[in-house]
Design an enzyme around this catalytic site. Structure first.
Site, PDB file in Angstrom:
ATOM      1  N   TYR A   6     -14.408 -98.435  41.092  1.00 36.09           N
ATOM      2  CA  TYR A   6     -15.851 -98.506  41.583  1.00 36.09           C
ATOM      3  C   TYR A   6     -16.513 -97.256  41.343  1.00 36.09           C
ATOM      4  CZ  TYR A   6     -14.359 -96.049  45.895  1.00 36.09           C
ATOM      5  OH  TYR A   6     -13.990 -95.270  46.763  1.00 36.09           O
ATOM      6  N   CYS A   7     -17.825 -97.312  41.422  1.00 39.89           N
ATOM      7  CA  CYS A   7     -18.591 -96.206  41.543  1.00 39.89           C
ATOM      8  C   CYS A   7     -19.936 -96.509  42.235  1.00 39.89           C
ATOM      9  CB  CYS A   7     -19.124 -95.711  39.949  1.00 39.89           C
ATOM     10  SG  CYS A   7     -20.149 -97.195  39.111  1.00 39.89           S
ATOM     11  N   LYS A   8     -20.883 -95.705  42.227  1.00 39.24           N
ATOM     12  CA  LYS A   8     -22.030 -95.859  42.691  1.00 39.24           C
ATOM     13  C   LYS A   8     -22.733 -97.143  42.514  1.00 39.24           C
ATOM     14  CE  LYS A   8     -26.775 -93.838  44.126  1.00 39.24           C
ATOM     15  NZ  LYS A   8     -27.540 -92.698  43.525  1.00 39.24           N
ATOM     16  N   GLY A  23     -21.810 -99.356  39.672  1.00 41.62           N
ATOM     17  CA  GLY A  23     -21.060-100.206  38.733  1.00 41.62           C
ATOM     18  C   GLY A  23     -21.226-100.090  37.336  1.00 41.62           C
ATOM     19  N   MET A  45     -21.015 -99.029  45.028  1.00 41.01           N
ATOM     20  CA  MET A  45     -21.182 -98.738  46.522  1.00 41.01           C
ATOM     21  C   MET A  45     -22.421 -99.044  46.917  1.00 41.01           C
ATOM     22  SD  MET A  45     -18.535 -97.543  47.711  1.00 41.01           S
ATOM     23  CE  MET A  45     -17.792 -99.155  47.044  1.00 41.01           C
TER      24      MET A  45
END
Length: 101
Positions: free
Chosen positions: A64-66, A68, A93
């Site tokens: 995951y990241c901020k 996608g 996120m």
């Protein structure tokens, strides 16, 4: 690369599943808010500095990241490195914070 929604991931976490989660954001983003897992920034994935997860090649790895986007890139890179079951958190996120209260 497979995808998982925030709702699906939260349900699996709530069910107590043992999950392999990797955050590919930068350390300051991880420190601000994270859902657990191992921090390996995308730059480290690109540089193949992934010793912490090397033994997970045959297991499910959720990235995951901020938003996608970075995690999507990381997922593709991990697949080229031999990871067989990489899953991207859709919307990252940003989506998590919208739907998980």
């Amino acid at each position: 690369m497979q995808n998982i929604t925030a709702e699906e991931l939260k349900q699996r976490m709530d069910n107590g599943e043992a999950l392999n989660i990797v955050d590919v954001r930068e350390p300051h983003e991880h420190a601000e808010f994270n859902i657990g897992g191992i921090l390996i920034p995308l730059g480290d994935v690109r540089a193949m500095q992934i010793d912490e997860i090397e033994d997970l090649k045959d297991k499910e790895v959720i990235v995951y990241c901020k938003s996608g986007n970075r995690s999507g890139q990381a997922a593709m890179l991990l697949e080229t490195m031999g990871f067989s079951n990489v899953v991207n958190l859709q919307g990252g996120m940003m989506r998590w914070r919208e739907v998980i209260k």
